[in-house]
Design a protein around this motif. Structure first.
Motif, short mmCIF file in Angstrom:
data_model
loop_
_atom_site.label_atom_id
_atom_site.label_comp_id
_atom_site.label_asym_id
_atom_site.label_seq_id
_atom_site.Cartn_x
_atom_site.Cartn_y
_atom_site.Cartn_z
N SER A 1 0.84 -1.20 0.00
CA SER A 1 0.00 0.00 0.00
C SER A 1 0.87 1.25 0.00
O SER A 1 2.08 1.19 0.26
N TYR A 2 0.26 2.39 -0.28
CA TYR A 2 1.00 3.65 -0.28
C TYR A 2 1.56 3.93 1.11
O TYR A 2 2.71 4.39 1.25
N ASP A 3 0.79 3.64 2.15
CA ASP A 3 1.27 3.89 3.51
C ASP A 3 2.46 3.01 3.86
O ASP A 3 3.41 3.46 4.51
N LEU A 4 2.42 1.73 3.45
CA LEU A 4 3.56 0.85 3.70
C LEU A 4 4.76 1.28 2.87
O LEU A 4 5.90 1.24 3.35
N GLN A 5 4.52 1.69 1.64
CA GLN A 5 5.60 2.22 0.80
C GLN A 5 6.31 3.38 1.50
O GLN A 5 7.54 3.43 1.56
N THR A 6 5.53 4.30 2.04
CA THR A 6 6.09 5.46 2.73
C THR A 6 6.91 5.04 3.94
O THR A 6 8.00 5.58 4.20
N GLU A 7 6.40 4.07 4.70
CA GLU A 7 7.11 3.60 5.88
C GLU A 7 8.42 2.90 5.50
O GLU A 7 9.45 3.09 6.17
N ILE A 8 8.39 2.10 4.44
CA ILE A 8 9.61 1.42 3.99
C ILE A 8 10.66 2.44 3.56
O ILE A 8 11.85 2.33 3.93
N LYS A 9 10.26 3.42 2.77
CA LYS A 9 11.20 4.46 2.32
C LYS A 9 11.83 5.18 3.51
O LYS A 9 13.01 5.52 3.48
N ARG A 10 11.04 5.39 4.55
CA ARG A 10 11.54 6.11 5.71
C ARG A 10 12.57 5.29 6.49
O ARG A 10 13.64 5.78 6.83
N VAL A 11 12.26 4.00 6.73
CA VAL A 11 13.15 3.22 7.60
C VAL A 11 14.47 2.87 6.92
O VAL A 11 15.50 2.75 7.60
N ILE A 12 14.47 2.71 5.59
CA ILE A 12 15.74 2.35 4.95
C ILE A 12 16.67 3.55 4.83
O ILE A 12 17.86 3.37 4.51
N GLN A 13 16.15 4.74 5.09
CA GLN A 13 16.99 5.94 5.09
C GLN A 13 17.50 6.28 6.49
O GLN A 13 18.34 7.17 6.64
N MET A 14 17.01 5.58 7.49
CA MET A 14 17.42 5.87 8.86
C MET A 14 18.82 5.33 9.13
O MET A 14 19.29 4.42 8.45
N PRO A 15 19.53 5.91 10.11
CA PRO A 15 20.83 5.38 10.51
C PRO A 15 20.69 3.91 10.90
O PRO A 15 19.64 3.49 11.39
N LYS A 16 21.74 3.13 10.69
CA LYS A 16 21.66 1.68 10.90
C LYS A 16 21.25 1.35 12.32
O LYS A 16 21.92 1.70 13.29
N ARG A 17 20.11 0.69 12.46
CA ARG A 17 19.59 0.26 13.74
C ARG A 17 19.15 -1.20 13.67
O ARG A 17 19.39 -1.97 14.57
N TYR A 18 18.48 -1.54 12.57
CA TYR A 18 18.01 -2.91 12.36
C TYR A 18 18.53 -3.43 11.02
O TYR A 18 18.77 -2.67 10.08
N ASP A 19 18.67 -4.75 10.95
CA ASP A 19 19.11 -5.40 9.71
C ASP A 19 17.94 -5.97 8.93
O ASP A 19 18.11 -6.41 7.78
N LYS B 1 4.62 -0.82 11.10
CA LYS B 1 3.23 -0.74 11.54
C LYS B 1 2.24 -1.05 10.42
O LYS B 1 1.20 -1.66 10.65
N GLU B 2 2.55 -0.61 9.21
CA GLU B 2 1.59 -0.76 8.11
C GLU B 2 1.61 -2.19 7.57
O GLU B 2 2.66 -2.81 7.44
N PRO B 3 0.43 -2.73 7.23
CA PRO B 3 0.38 -4.13 6.77
C PRO B 3 0.64 -4.30 5.28
O PRO B 3 0.37 -3.41 4.47
#
Length: 252
Positions: A85-103, A158-160
């Motif tokens: 979904s668009y909301d999940l797309q937005t969330e994915i784009k945000r987390v992969i730009q964050m400083p390394k925290r999760y793999d 959070k987004e499914p």
């Protein structure tokens, strides 16, 4: 950070267009086909030049093959009957730009069963790991019900992801048959034992767990249908294992 999407397909012309359209924003889309005889390959080539064809070794090994073609920092694995979904797309784009925290990241999956998005029965929230750093994860070698094995920390989105899974009774029966066969082969390789009694007991327990313990009764008639199909799938898996073991003994 850049993102590769990997998808494995075979005869998915009815679902693959919506799937690929939902990830057209990714930097790279990898499609691995295993002998489609419909328009699947032609449709995939409308969305990406990275369409490859091979044989079918099982779900886990096939997805690892697709993963080998990915070239970007992050990888998103989806199935042909899933949508971002668009909301999940937005969330994915945000987390992969964050400083390394999760793999890697898991996400809830909202699945459609015969026209109803299930809210219970073990089908929701059904967190699945689908997003991971390349080189930090790979798929298990399971022929069916494969999983992503992560070397590192796993976060949660959070987004499914939307799963248009089993929309018709025909799909349910075909999936139950193919999955029970693959499951029986895996169990045979692990030298597990089976009998008619085990098949009946495991099938009955699967129904009880799905319909009562996982509150499938709150999903209406579809919840009952799902509990029955889960039970049948388990019953036939053990029954097929019993036959495989008997055939193996006869060969000795």
């Amino acid at each position: 950070m850049s993102l590769s999407v990997i998808v494995i397909v075979k005869n998915e012309e009815s679902t693959i267009r919506e799937c690929l359209a939902s990830v057209a924003w990714a930097d790279e889309i990898i499609v691995l086909d295993s002998g489609s005889t419909d328009q699947t390959v032609a449709i995939c080539k409308e969305y990406t030049e990275h369409v490859y064809e091979t044989d079918w070794p099982g779900f886990g090994p096939q997805k690892n093959r697709a993963l080998e073609y990915a070239s970007n920092e992050w990888v998103l694995s989806i199935d042909a009957d899933e949508r971002i979904s668009y909301d999940l797309q937005t969330e994915i784009k945000r987390v992969i730009q964050m400083p390394k925290r999760y793999d890697a990241y898991s996400m809830p999956r909202r699945s459609n069963y015969c026209g109803r998005y299930m809210k219970h029965s073990g089908w929701w929230p059904d967190h699945v790991v689908r997003l991971f750093r390349r080189g930090k994860a790979e798929f298990s070698d399971d022929l069916v019900h494969e999983r992503i094995v992560v070397q590192g920390r796993v976060g949660k989105l959070k987004e499914p992801i939307i799963h248009e899974s089993l929309l018709t009774l025909e799909q349910i029966l075909n999936t139950m048959n193919s999955y029970s066969t693959a499951g029986a082969k895996m169990m045979a390789e692990e030298q597990q034992e089976a009998s008619l009694c085990k098949a009946i007991c495991h099938g009955t327990w699967t129904f009880i767990r799905t319909y009562f313990l996982r509150a499938g009764f709150l999903d209406g008639k579809e919840g009952f249908m799902l509990a029955i199909s889960n039970a049948e799938g388990t019953y036939y898996r053990y029954l097929k294992l019993m036959v495989l073991n008997r055939e193996k003994q006869e060969e000795l």
